[in-house]
Design an enzyme around this catalytic site. Structure first.
Site: not given
Ligand code: BES
Ligand code: ZN
Ligand code: ZN
Length: 475
Positions: A238, A243, A250, A320, A324
């Site tokens: 990835k 992000d 966020k 967010d 995926r």
């Molecule tokens: N990059 C984040 C996941 C992440 C969170 C990595 C903390 C490292 C530290 C990912 O893209 C994300 O934001 N995931 C969301 C998914 C949700 C919206 C289903 C998450 O985990 O909150």
């Molecule tokens: Zn994200």
């Molecule tokens: Zn991410």
């Protein structure tokens, strides 16, 4: 770091298990040093090396303990501005090659520093330039060179994660991979917007729509003449260079850590670099879809239905959950290589951090006859490499949480089992043996400890190298 055998230098390391006899010149320390795990003591003996550094290994030392204490020693050496370090060969109940590799790897990793943006140097960086083995068996230099290469490839991955997001667009990340390929004798091909549109990578293009920068899709390949496999092992990483969450923005607290959202890309780029430098006889391909994820006037919005590279449709309910979206396109693209195995690395879910913290990544695999053996192989390689992983279940029922009212599936499954539903989403785009490694927790360290340094950890590089080494031996 050059490696040789010789006499003790002015900074001499002695690794000792609990209860082991202290070396000549260190007897005075008997009350203060017992070899307890994580203990260390710097001595200035009247004769012998100028500094004698005692490093405790505890009662039954393993390779991970050795790596950690070598990491501690590297920072002690830096503090004393020692650039040559000698190591007394330790008498341990471990294979000689493992001991040599672990100490060299730990010295490189524990001594890692990221100084690119410092304009004032408080303490001048002391990097270990020479490692001298004292009283070591034959083969030690060769084995410790392997540890050095693993440490250096992991340091390269750390650099990629630690780089300012202002200096690392998707194109910059691809160029860093290309430079590694040119330097270490493997192939790189970088696609930009045109080819990505042509290939129909709808997920990657959707995430990229809020960005001012073009996306990239990078393919790296190590195909040695003596490869033992006829179908490649494909790595996918990835490569979200930052992000923000996109329109599903966020919170600002902790957002700076999202410069590390290309930790999966760093793992596979560093991983294939390690494989090439070790000249492992295994055909390996790495794929890196990359973009930033930002709000923007044309950014993808919740409610949109995206047609992916595979032709499947996805209802976006949270922008967010972008990782995926880009990984799915790379996973369906990977089918064309008829891979023996595909392994993806991704900082995919916050839920993974909650589940396992910084100590281990979560692994998931598609449910087929080989699932159990495959999982065991990865767990085992993780344990030996120091990049530890632990499995999560992939029961069919979890897929139900991704059912959409309007499309083939939706991109979020709700709070419950967030790491697994992300895995189930990716599984939809695979039709070959596949392992998903969610490295959200272990890819970024909040503190320096042992051989881990604060910031990017380079997690995944050593796991990849170990798995490919095992494949070469057909384990
Ligand atoms: N990059 C984040 C996941 C992440 C969170 C990595 C903390 C490292 C530290 C990912 O893209 C994300 O934001 N995931 C969301 C998914 C949700 C919206 C289903 C998450 O985990 O909150
Ligand atoms: Zn994200
Ligand atoms: Zn991410």
């Amino acid at each position: 770091m050059t490696t040789s055998t010789g006499l003790p230098a002015s900074f001499h390391l002695v690794f000792l298990s609990e209860g082991a006899d202290l070396p000549v010149g260190a007897e005075v320390a008997a009350d203060d040093f017992t070899g307890k795990a994580e203990s260390s003591l710097v001595l200035y003996p009247a004769d012998g090396p100028k500094r004698l550094v005692l490093l405790g290994l505890g009662a039954s030392p393993d390779v991970e303990t050795l790596r950690k204490q070598a990491g501690v020693a590297a920072r002690l050496a830096a503090g004393k501005k020692a650039t040559t370090v000698s190591v007394q060969w330790p008498d341990l109940d471990l294979a000689d090659a493992e001991v040599a590799e672990a100490i060299a790897e730990g010295l490189v990793l524990g001594g890692y520093r990221f100084d690119r943006y410092r304009t004032t140097q408080e303490e001048p960086p002391a990097i270990i330039e020479a490692l001298v083995w004292v009283g070591a068996p034959d083969g030690t230099v060769e084995a410790s060179e392997q540890g050095r290469i693993l440490g250096e490839a992991t340091s390269f991955a750390r650099d990629l994660v630690n780089t300012s997001p202002g200096d690392q667009s998707a194109t910059d990340l691809a160029m860093a991979a290309k430079r590694s390929a040119d330097a270490h004798g493997y192939e790189a091909q970088v696609w930009s917007m045109g080819e990505i549109i042509q290939e129909g990578m709808g997920g990657l293009l959707a995430v990229n729509r809020g960005s001012e920068e073009p996306p990239t899709f990078t393919r790296l390949e190590w195909k040695p003449a003596d490869a033992v496999n006829e179908q490649p092992i494909v790595l996918v990483g990835k490569g979200i260079v930052f992000d923000t969450g996109g329109l599903s923005l966020k919170p600002s607290s902790g957002m700076e850590k999202m410069k590390g959202d290309m930790g999966g890309a760093a793992a596979v780029i560093g991983g294939i670099e390690a494989v090439a430098r070790l000249k492992l006889p295994v055909w390996v391909i790495a794929l890196v879809p990359s973009t930033d994820n930002r709000p923007g006037k044309n950014a993808y919005v919740p409610g949109e239905v995206i047609t992916m590279h595979s032709g499947a449709t996805v209802e976006v309910l949270n922008t967010d959950a972008e990782g995926r979206m880009i990984l799915a396109d790379a996973l369906s693209f990977a089918k064309r290589f008829e891979p023996e195995l595909v392994i993806d690395f991704a900082t995919l879910t916050g839920a993974q951090v909650i589940a396992l913290g910084p100590l281990a990544a979560a692994i998931m695999t598609n449910e087929d006859d080989g699932a159990e053996a495959r999982t065991q192989r990865v767990v085992d390689a993780g344990q030996r490499s120091g990049d530890r992983v632990w499995p999560l279940p992939m029961f069919a029922g979890y897929k139900k949480l991704l059912e959409s009212d309007v499309a083939d599936l939706k991109n979020v499954g709700g709070r419950a089992a967030g790491t697994i539903t992300a895995g189930k989403f990716l599984e939809h785009f695979t039709d070959y043996p596949w392992v998903h490694v969610d490295i959200a927790g272990p890819s970024f360290a909040n503190a320096t400890e042992g051989y881990a340094t604060k910031g990017g950890t380079g997690f995944g590089v050593r796991l990849i190298a170990r798995m490919i080494q095992d494949r070469a031996l057909k384990k």
